[in-house]
Design an enzyme around this catalytic site. Sequence first.
Site, short mmCIF file in Angstrom:
data_model
loop_
_atom_site.label_atom_id
_atom_site.label_comp_id
_atom_site.label_asym_id
_atom_site.label_seq_id
_atom_site.Cartn_x
_atom_site.Cartn_y
_atom_site.Cartn_z
CG HIS A 72 3.45 30.66 38.32
ND1 HIS A 72 3.12 30.02 37.11
CD2 HIS A 72 3.63 29.85 39.17
CE1 HIS A 72 3.76 28.90 37.03
NE2 HIS A 72 3.81 28.53 38.43
CG HIS A 311 4.33 30.14 43.63
ND1 HIS A 311 5.50 30.71 43.25
CD2 HIS A 311 4.06 29.28 42.65
CE1 HIS A 311 5.99 30.18 42.49
NE2 HIS A 311 5.39 29.24 41.95
CD GLU A 461 32.11 20.19 35.15
OE1 GLU A 461 33.27 19.81 34.75
OE2 GLU A 461 31.77 20.60 36.39
CG HIS A 524 36.47 10.11 35.65
ND1 HIS A 524 36.00 9.90 36.77
CD2 HIS A 524 37.27 11.14 35.73
CE1 HIS A 524 36.30 10.68 37.65
NE2 HIS A 524 36.81 11.63 36.91
#
Length: 709
Positions: A72, A311, A461, A524
């Site tokens: 890149h 890129h 999280e 859950h």
Amino acid sequence: MKFSMLAIAATALAAGVEGFSAAPTRSFAVRKSSSLKMSAATEVDKMAALATAANEARGLAMDSIAAAHSGHMGLPLGCAEIGSVLYGSQMQYNPKDTQWINRDRFILSAGHGSMFLYSWLNIAGFDLPMEEVKNFRQHHSMTPGHPEFPNSEHNTPGIECTTGPLGAGVSNAVGFAVSEKMAAARYNTDDHKIFDHHIFALAGDGCFQEGVSAEAAQFAAHEKLDNLIVLYDSNEVTLDKMAEYTQSEDIIKRYQAYGWETYEIDGHDLNVVEETIAAAKASNNGKPKFIKCNTIIGKGMEETEGTNAAHGEAGVPYVDKARKNIGLPEEKWFVSDSTRDYFKGVQEKNKKIYDEWQATYSAWKAANPEKATELENAVNDVVPSADAMIKSIPEMGSDAEATRVSGFKVIQEIAKAVPHYISGSADLHGSTRNYINDGGNFGAGFDKTYAGKNLYFGIREHGMGAILNGIAYHGIFKASGSTFAVFVDYMRPTIRVAALAELNRVSYILTHDSIGVGEDGPTHQPVETVSGLRVIPNLDVYRPADAEETVAAYVSSVTRKEGPTALILSRQNLAQNTAMPAMERRAGALKGAYIAKKETGDLDTIIIATGSEVQHALKAAADMPGARVVSMPCVEAFERQSDDYKESVLPSTCTKRIAMEAGVTGPWYKYASKVVGVDRFGFSAPGDIVMKELGMTAENLAAEIATMN
């Protein structure tokens, strides 16, 4: 022209930044004084040297990517001036001691631009030979496609963390900043300051589109991590399209809203880049720093610069022309003597800072011998042996209890035995039970201090996982973080990278481990989750069956040297296997699997179980003289045992084997010909009813064994 905004020099968008006008309408930097105290001529010479180095770094990137036909090119060419200022002026480091604990850290969040980092490490004097720069992306080279933290596969000096998944590096940098703040609070004294370094991260549009960076940025601002400086390579380009195709936000306003101090500059103006970074370093106002650097992707390659084609490696056919355009000679991988001489001067300046720090450290150590021992043990990750810890932790008792409750008792002992152990939770301390008593809470405001051992991550999280990794990379503390097992998928990418990077300083406490969660229902109740973690290479997954196995699981998580560990703990109470001595259960669990109940007659059946299902296996086997029960809390640890040990536990002569776990059955067929498990989602009801309805009982297990030949 889309880069008309490059007329902007530097604007301090937060009032009161030293060295800048406070007025947000000003479009240029106002230098009030020169901290370098250089003559004008010397300053000009310095900028000329940095400009030359920037173009030579561009050349190294072009040559290596062209040779590899892969890579890149956009970022290394577009951010060359930023690299030149960081490594050539503003960062403190010592290439001869890459583990110096007070070095500034640089994290390339946009890891695909790795030739940016390799070029600057070579130029700055790190032990990264030009031959390795030439071997970019080749097998066994020190220059892999994305930066990799030193591990058993790569040992590239100057790489602070593994990056590649976008946004993760920015979030790792927050973890670095947490660790530095914590170390400073614990070990600095009024007489001696041994921690005062900065954390730098370079990131692109993709990093800020990924949600993990937002989670970490919110945390960083809330906890006032003003030792963190993030540089945004704002080139208005993403891979598929120009950035405007998929984003229209004002990122400066977004970061201001989080509580960051923000700047916007021309990323190619060396004077402005240097002044802005210097101002960000000098600002200690409780705000992390965000510098939007307006750049041209692929700068110097006329055919592709400023477009999404720049890129990757699309510019390879134009390398020779681009090298000529920026004044490089025909010689490939060229670094001039003048650049080498300039960076020798940088090394000498940094060596002086390093030597002064060493003198300060020696004086601090003499004045604070106990602190010094604790710090050096933390840096070297000195912990008691697993055997010593197993023996030192009191026996847990005979009462049935959830392993998350057992874990709460064990973590107190771990924290006493390992002073550099810290823990945190994604807003679930009350449920996951991993709070360290008397450890204090980390952060700014309320009852928090930077010396605290308990981190409150909020409901983040993914951010938590990346921050934990950053703390581990920083190399002082051992960090654990908790959430419900079913939510681990939010942070799975960070666990994967931790395993890849062999981060043994990080562990995960994942409770509410199965359909036994009950009333909260299938959203859950993890069924595929634990097996999904087990397939990650180099991750140990412990699902203990009782309190004593929980001791072993925690001990393993802090004594293992090869990588991270996930602890899978129950919400519901589990029976203790009191027929077997506590120390034997602990020792067996450390080996990953052991005989929890030996057959009383000729062996004809082996029942393998884990976690909450071991109690059912023991009950079912009670009336089967030929049945052996094997508890297997950690498949990975068991697989590392000797062939003789594995044969002693699971003798090949006994082919009648059945496994039981309240989760998907597929992986267990490696060990058994029949599996009692849960290959469907659960439902909302009390946990014991869910377990019974889905066959997780001793009675059902016995019935299934009866059908086997």
